[in-house]
Structures are given as C-alpha cells and as structure tokens.
Design a protein around this motif. Sequence first.
Motif, PDB file in Angstrom:
ATOM      1  N   UNK A  65       1.374  -1.417  -0.110  1.00 25.47           N
ATOM      2  CA  UNK A  65       0.367   0.087  -0.126  1.00 25.47           C
ATOM      3  C   UNK A  65       0.987   0.912  -0.008  1.00 25.47           C
ATOM      4  N   UNK A  66       1.724   0.966   0.827  1.00 24.05           N
ATOM      5  CA  UNK A  66       2.611   2.181   0.956  1.00 24.05           C
ATOM      6  C   UNK A  66       3.615   2.343  -0.597  1.00 24.05           C
ATOM      7  N   UNK A  67       3.556   1.628  -1.009  1.00 24.10           N
ATOM      8  CA  UNK A  67       5.150   1.108  -1.819  1.00 24.10           C
ATOM      9  C   UNK A  67       3.411   2.286  -3.241  1.00 24.10           C
ATOM     10  N   UNK A  68       2.005   1.884  -3.411  1.00 19.67           N
ATOM     11  CA  UNK A  68       1.293   2.483  -4.317  1.00 19.67           C
ATOM     12  C   UNK A  68       1.343   4.283  -4.172  1.00 19.67           C
ATOM     13  N   UNK A  69       1.661   4.088  -2.371  1.00 19.79           N
ATOM     14  CA  UNK A  69       1.100   5.643  -2.318  1.00 19.79           C
ATOM     15  C   UNK A  69       2.404   6.732  -3.124  1.00 19.79           C
ATOM     16  N   UNK A  70       3.770   6.029  -2.996  1.00 18.42           N
ATOM     17  CA  UNK A  70       4.961   6.499  -3.890  1.00 18.42           C
ATOM     18  C   UNK A  70       4.564   6.607  -4.851  1.00 18.42           C
ATOM     19  N   UNK A  71       4.349   5.568  -5.807  1.00 21.73           N
ATOM     20  CA  UNK A  71       3.942   5.870  -7.195  1.00 21.73           C
ATOM     21  C   UNK A  71       2.982   6.412  -7.598  1.00 21.73           C
ATOM     22  N   UNK A  72       2.604   6.671  -6.547  1.00 21.16           N
ATOM     23  CA  UNK A  72       1.222   7.935  -6.735  1.00 21.16           C
ATOM     24  C   UNK A  72       2.091   9.057  -7.145  1.00 21.16           C
ATOM     25  N   UNK A  73       2.795   9.548  -5.831  1.00 24.07           N
ATOM     26  CA  UNK A  73       2.974  10.672  -5.396  1.00 24.07           C
ATOM     27  C   UNK A  73       4.281  11.149  -6.714  1.00 24.07           C
ATOM     28  N   UNK A  74       5.256   9.835  -7.628  1.00 21.82           N
ATOM     29  CA  UNK A  74       5.711  10.402  -8.548  1.00 21.82           C
ATOM     30  C   UNK A  74       5.523  10.762  -9.904  1.00 21.82           C
ATOM     31  N   UNK A 114      12.569   7.523  -4.854  1.00 24.95           N
ATOM     32  CA  UNK A 114      12.776   6.618  -4.432  1.00 24.95           C
ATOM     33  C   UNK A 114      12.399   6.710  -2.864  1.00 24.95           C
ATOM     34  N   UNK A 115      13.125   8.129  -2.922  1.00 24.25           N
ATOM     35  CA  UNK A 115      12.597   8.163  -1.115  1.00 24.25           C
ATOM     36  C   UNK A 115      11.064   9.215  -1.427  1.00 24.25           C
ATOM     37  N   UNK A 116      10.227   8.573  -2.594  1.00 26.58           N
ATOM     38  CA  UNK A 116       9.323   8.977  -2.126  1.00 26.58           C
ATOM     39  C   UNK A 116       8.578   8.149  -1.075  1.00 26.58           C
ATOM     40  N   UNK A 117       9.131   6.821  -0.952  1.00 28.87           N
ATOM     41  CA  UNK A 117       9.219   6.070  -0.285  1.00 28.87           C
ATOM     42  C   UNK A 117       8.736   6.350   1.239  1.00 28.87           C
ATOM     43  N   UNK A 118       9.883   7.322   1.643  1.00 28.41           N
ATOM     44  CA  UNK A 118       9.854   7.913   2.952  1.00 28.41           C
ATOM     45  C   UNK A 118       8.595   8.279   3.500  1.00 28.41           C
ATOM     46  N   UNK A 119       8.041   9.885   1.963  1.00 28.72           N
ATOM     47  CA  UNK A 119       6.876  10.526   1.762  1.00 28.72           C
ATOM     48  C   UNK A 119       5.753  10.350   2.578  1.00 28.72           C
ATOM     49  N   UNK A 120       5.434   8.828   1.867  1.00 27.15           N
ATOM     50  CA  UNK A 120       4.432   8.193   1.714  1.00 27.15           C
ATOM     51  C   UNK A 120       4.641   7.698   3.210  1.00 27.15           C
ATOM     52  N   UNK A 121       5.843   7.415   3.829  1.00 31.36           N
ATOM     53  CA  UNK A 121       5.542   6.578   4.346  1.00 31.36           C
ATOM     54  C   UNK A 121       4.686   6.908   6.276  1.00 31.36           C
ATOM     55  N   UNK A 122       4.176   8.355   6.758  1.00 32.23           N
ATOM     56  CA  UNK A 122       3.059   8.398   7.296  1.00 32.23           C
ATOM     57  C   UNK A 122       2.333   7.967   7.200  1.00 32.23           C
ATOM     58  N   UNK A 123       1.159   7.109   7.729  1.00 37.73           N
ATOM     59  CA  UNK A 123       0.232   6.854   7.275  1.00 37.73           C
ATOM     60  C   UNK A 123      -1.209   7.077   6.912  1.00 37.73           C
ATOM     61  N   UNK A 124      -0.757   8.741   7.486  1.00 35.50           N
ATOM     62  CA  UNK A 124      -2.935   9.357   7.829  1.00 35.50           C
ATOM     63  C   UNK A 124      -3.073   9.548   6.846  1.00 35.50           C
ATOM     64  N   UNK A 125      -4.260   9.702   6.714  1.00 41.04           N
ATOM     65  CA  UNK A 125      -4.591   9.947   5.049  1.00 41.04           C
ATOM     66  C   UNK A 125      -4.691  11.174   5.206  1.00 41.04           C
ATOM     67  N   UNK A 126      -4.705  12.415   5.903  1.00 36.82           N
ATOM     68  CA  UNK A 126      -4.113  13.534   5.624  1.00 36.82           C
ATOM     69  C   UNK A 126      -3.007  13.769   5.229  1.00 36.82           C
ATOM     70  N   UNK A 127      -2.233  13.596   5.925  1.00 36.37           N
ATOM     71  CA  UNK A 127      -1.166  13.235   5.219  1.00 36.37           C
ATOM     72  C   UNK A 127      -0.627  13.082   3.999  1.00 36.37           C
ATOM     73  N   UNK A 173      -2.248  15.221   1.511  1.00 33.94           N
ATOM     74  CA  UNK A 173      -1.964  16.850   1.627  1.00 33.94           C
ATOM     75  C   UNK A 173      -0.911  17.127   0.170  1.00 33.94           C
ATOM     76  N   UNK A 174      -0.244  15.422   0.977  1.00 33.76           N
ATOM     77  CA  UNK A 174       1.578  15.498   0.235  1.00 33.76           C
ATOM     78  C   UNK A 174       0.967  15.088  -1.816  1.00 33.76           C
ATOM     79  N   UNK A 175      -0.301  14.364  -2.152  1.00 36.27           N
ATOM     80  CA  UNK A 175      -1.127  14.380  -3.307  1.00 36.27           C
ATOM     81  C   UNK A 175      -1.456  15.698  -4.332  1.00 36.27           C
ATOM     82  N   UNK A 176      -1.555  16.364  -2.596  1.00 36.88           N
ATOM     83  CA  UNK A 176      -2.376  17.626  -3.632  1.00 36.88           C
ATOM     84  C   UNK A 176      -1.431  18.603  -3.545  1.00 36.88           C
TER      85      UNK A 176
END
Length: 413
Positions: A150-159, A370-383, A386-389
Amino acid sequence: MAERALTSDAAAPAPERGLLALRPALAVAVLYAGARIITTLFLIIAAGLSGPTSRFGADATLGTLSMGWDAQWYWVVATSGYPTDLPLDDAGTVTNNAWAFMPVYPALSRALSVVLGGQYPLAAVMLAIVAGYFACLVLFHLLRERIGKGTALWAVALLAASPLGAIFQMGYAESLFLLWLFLALWLLVQRRFGWLYLLIPLMGYTRPGVLAFALLLGLYGIRRWWRRRADPLPAPEAVHIVLLGLLAVLIGFSWQVIAGYVTGDPSAYLETELSWRRGWIGEGDGGFVPLSGFVQAAALWFRLWGLPEVLGYVALGAAVLALAALLLFEPHVRRLGPEVRLWSASYLVYLLLVFFPQSSIFRLLLPLAPLYGAIAGPRHPAWRLGMLGLGLLGQWWWIYEMLALGNSYTQIP
C-alpha cells in the motif's frame, strides 16, 4: 476512500481495497494513467496561456510544449548526430552543442519514429511515457518489500503526480534513465549482479549520473565488507561489486574521451557543459572545479535576492548537514533500506560536486524518487492526500513558470 484504497489492510471490504485488489502492473497503470491525464490538462491550459514573450510563443500547442528546450537537443542528436567541430563564439569559447546530451534516448526515439512514419516528436514523447510507466512499476517492486504494497503504491502515485510529472510526457531522457536506475537498484537489493553489467552502460549513455552509481557501489561494498560477519560477503559477490564499480567509473568518464576523440579537443565535453554555466556567471570561471558550481551559485542567488553572499554559503552548509541528518536518522527514510539511502547520498554528493544549481535543479533531483517511499510512509490520510495535492500544485507551478511563461535562463525546464 482514497487512503483506504492504498492501504495494505487485506481485511478491508473489497470495494475499499481498491487498487490493492489489482495486479501490481494494473494498479500502477491506473495511477500512472490518471496522473498523465491531469498533466495533459495542465499542458493544454499552459499552451493556451503562453504569450508572445514565452519561448514557445502565443501559438504554443501541447506538442510544442512537449518538445521544448532539451527535447530539441535530443532531436538534433537523433537527426544530425554530434558535431566534429565545436561551435565557438567570437572570443573562441565553446558554445552550447549536442555533446551535452547522451545518445541512448535519441537513438531509441529515432528507431521508434521509423515505425511511426518518421514522426520523431511523437516517438520521443511515446518513449518517455512508456518508460515512465515501467519506471513506476519497478519503483513499486523496489519499495514494497521494505514498506509494504500500500505504501509503495502511494509512493508511485506521489512520483507520477509530482512537481516534475510533466517530464514523463516530454521529449526528455529522464524517464528512461529512471527506468534503468530503478532496475539497477532493485537488482542490487536482490544481489543479482549479472544484469548490472548491461544496465550500467545504459544508464551512463542515457544521461549523466552513472558516476554517482559508481560511488554507491563503492559505499555498498564497504558496508558489506564491514558487516561481513552478520551478513556474509561471498568472494563472487565481492568480485562483482568491484568490477561493476570499475565499469561505472569507466563508463562515467568515457563520454569525455569519445567527445575528445571525435572533435580533436580533449576538453570538448567539459567545455560544452561549462557553456551553459557561463550563461550565468560569465567567461571568467576558470574552468571546471569540483564543488565550485554550488559555491558560485550560493553567492549568485543570494546576491540576486538582495541578500549578503555569506548567507548563501551558510545556507549551503546548513542544507548539506540537514540532508545528511535526514538520510542517517529519519525513520521513514531508514525503512527504505541501505541501498536506497546510499544511492540518495551518492547522488547528492555527485550533484554537489559537478552541478551548477539553477531552475533545472528540480529536474535533476528526479533520481532521488525512491525517497517518495519515505514521504508516503506516514499513514494518516490527511498527510498522504496533502502530499499528493502539493505535488500536483507544484506540477502546475512548474509547467506554468517553465513552459507557459518561460523566456529566460531563470526558467529552464
């Protein structure tokens, strides 16, 4: 709902599992396609806002924005190759030319254009888009063993929706380089060294940066040797690490040798790279000196902002220390594993030594994805949302400033 769709909670109801219910290739494709649709809308709006003072003019289109700036140089390489005589100004100084751009991306784009009826721009953009998708897919596999699916998919979305997301559909070599890089890091994590003998030359002749991978291999080898009691280092692996490091160094310096041989000027490549820097600092730069680019830029930018130059040096030192602390101690970064952290450190050192920071610094930071994996690390939805926005907001700013308004050296894509 968007948060739950990208969590790793396998017990969630099927409608809420969303992308996790799909195969990785399809889940990444959904995220990547959605991001590319948004980027296309941004580019269309930017083309409409482009005025007569923009480098693209008032009649800019989606196509012209996608093939601007460096994309034009890759097009020159694909159709005309490299000059045997370096272009000189009235003072005899080397000016901008094609030797600054590596051959793999324009060669593949040219080959694809044959299938597309000679349409090089279409081929270049298609190659960038496809390479970007596979880069995102490999990034997912690189990260998921460390941080979960799940977090890896978020990292992909952020990139995919990052401030530099437009590069994935422009005639630039970045997405192809990211593909080779992520594959190389994934193989290094798995300790499958054989394919790296192919990937290192591909990286080296796609865009500059393979010397950073050489530094990574050196640091990786030292770490493996230091921890050999807890993590045995078999002789064959040690030999691979040394040979691959030497290969990366050889490839990293070979372009200078090739450019020097073809032009008859041993300094052809360095002088070509410095020609872009001279547009900022003038002719009296004294040639290439490691680290000088960031030191000169620290003074230049703070002077342009009306601030004391000494503050620029202080800010540079503080930034270096802050980044070092982040890579060493930040828990979400540490979860990414030693290979990603060592690569990030190696690439930052490489940039610090060779680059002159200006507006294209944003693009040159993409290999740190690859550091987007760290940005996606916190699991709170707002975070995460917010990073995606923020990524999409930053992407619009970049497209608007660099493409719709871009008309000077301070607005280089």
